[in-house]
Design an enzyme around this catalytic site. Structure first.
Site, short mmCIF file in Angstrom:
data_model
loop_
_atom_site.label_atom_id
_atom_site.label_comp_id
_atom_site.label_asym_id
_atom_site.label_seq_id
_atom_site.Cartn_x
_atom_site.Cartn_y
_atom_site.Cartn_z
N ASP A 1 -10.30 -3.71 -5.53
CA ASP A 1 -9.58 -2.83 -4.59
C ASP A 1 -10.13 -1.40 -4.73
O ASP A 1 -9.96 -0.77 -5.77
CB ASP A 1 -8.08 -2.89 -4.93
CG ASP A 1 -7.23 -2.20 -3.88
OD1 ASP A 1 -7.73 -1.26 -3.24
OD2 ASP A 1 -6.07 -2.58 -3.72
N SER B 1 0.83 -1.20 0.00
CA SER B 1 0.00 0.00 0.00
C SER B 1 0.88 1.27 0.00
O SER B 1 1.63 1.48 -0.94
CB SER B 1 -0.96 -0.08 1.19
OG SER B 1 -1.95 0.90 1.11
N HIS C 1 -8.30 -4.47 -1.03
CA HIS C 1 -6.97 -3.88 -0.79
C HIS C 1 -6.12 -4.74 0.16
O HIS C 1 -4.94 -4.44 0.37
CB HIS C 1 -7.18 -2.48 -0.20
CG HIS C 1 -5.96 -1.62 -0.24
ND1 HIS C 1 -5.33 -1.25 -1.41
CD2 HIS C 1 -5.24 -1.04 0.76
CE1 HIS C 1 -4.29 -0.48 -1.13
NE2 HIS C 1 -4.21 -0.35 0.18
C1 MLT Z 1 -1.50 6.01 -0.06
O1 MLT Z 1 -1.92 7.02 0.48
O2 MLT Z 1 -0.30 5.75 -0.20
C2 MLT Z 1 -2.52 5.08 -0.59
O3 MLT Z 1 -3.76 5.68 -0.59
C3 MLT Z 1 -2.56 3.80 0.16
C4 MLT Z 1 -2.83 4.02 1.62
O4 MLT Z 1 -1.90 4.18 2.34
O5 MLT Z 1 -3.99 4.01 2.02
#
Ligand code: MLT
Length: 200
Positions: free
Chosen positions: A152, A102, A183
């Site tokens: 996702d 992520s 996700h």
């Molecule tokens: C981010 O902000 O890098 C992406 O939206 C993934 C997350 O951290 O939720």
């Protein structure tokens, strides 16, 4: 940067750079490192930014909307940290495999977008396109595994294929693995990533 380093048994293996998701820390992905390669060095880093007390690798303006200036600054900071860590812990700077989830996958992708020699390759679990409208360095010889979810809500499938195509246009070898999930980081995608890593 706050981090931990575990020296591996086999110094010819890549150093695994573990990059957690929002709200995680340097301990989160240690089990994953063991599943991918139990003999490699592990360098696990904590993101330097806090969002309501949750560590991240760069600031965002809203969900999915990155603070580009901070992303650029933090990507440079992480790249420089890797230079220092390689000297301090005496590992091969040119043989780092990032494993990120992520937000951690996004900063790993950003390293690839901005620096030709930052990484040897990357396993990106649920990454997004870190920046658009920039020319990538020549990524010949870099191997990237992307794990994405067909449902996702944070990284829609089109974003995963866009990232694949941007990296491929820069000559990286990219494998895109799909899970019929959202996700979350699944055991099956970790298994697929680990098989991909073993095949390199
Ligand atoms: C981010 O902000 O890098 C992406 O939206 C993934 C997350 O951290 O939720």
């Amino acid at each position: 940067m706050k981090h931990l380093f575990n020296k591996g048994k086999d110094s010819t293996k890549p150093t695994l750079l573990m990059l957690h998701g929002t709200g995680g820390d340097e301990l989160d992905l240690l089990p994953l490192a063991g599943m991918v390669d139990g003999e490699a060095n592990v360098l696990s880093v904590r993101g330097n930014v806090l969002e309501n007390g949750m560590p991240r690798f760069f600031r965002r303006l809203a969900e999915g909307v990155f603070d580009e200036e901070d992303l650029i600054f933090r990507t440079k900071e992480l790249n420089e940290f890797l230079n220092e860590a390689a000297e301090q812990y005496e590992f091969d700077r040119d043989n780092i495999m990032a494993i990120g989830y992520s937000n951690g996958a996004n900063i790993a992708a950003s390293l690839l977008f901005h620096y030709q020699s930052a990484l040897k390759g990357a396993i990106l679990h649920h990454p997004m396109v870190p920046r658009r409208g920039v020319e990538l360095p020549d990524l010949t010889g870099k191997s990237v595994f992307i794990a994405a979810g067909t449902n996702d809500p944070i990284c829609p499938p089109t974003e995963s294929t866009e990232l694949q195509s941007l990296l491929e246009k820069a000559n990286a070898e990219v494998t895109l693995h799909w899970e019929n999930r959202g996700h979350q980081l699944t055991a099956t995608e970790v298994d697929a990533a680990s098989k991909w890593y073993s095949s390199l």
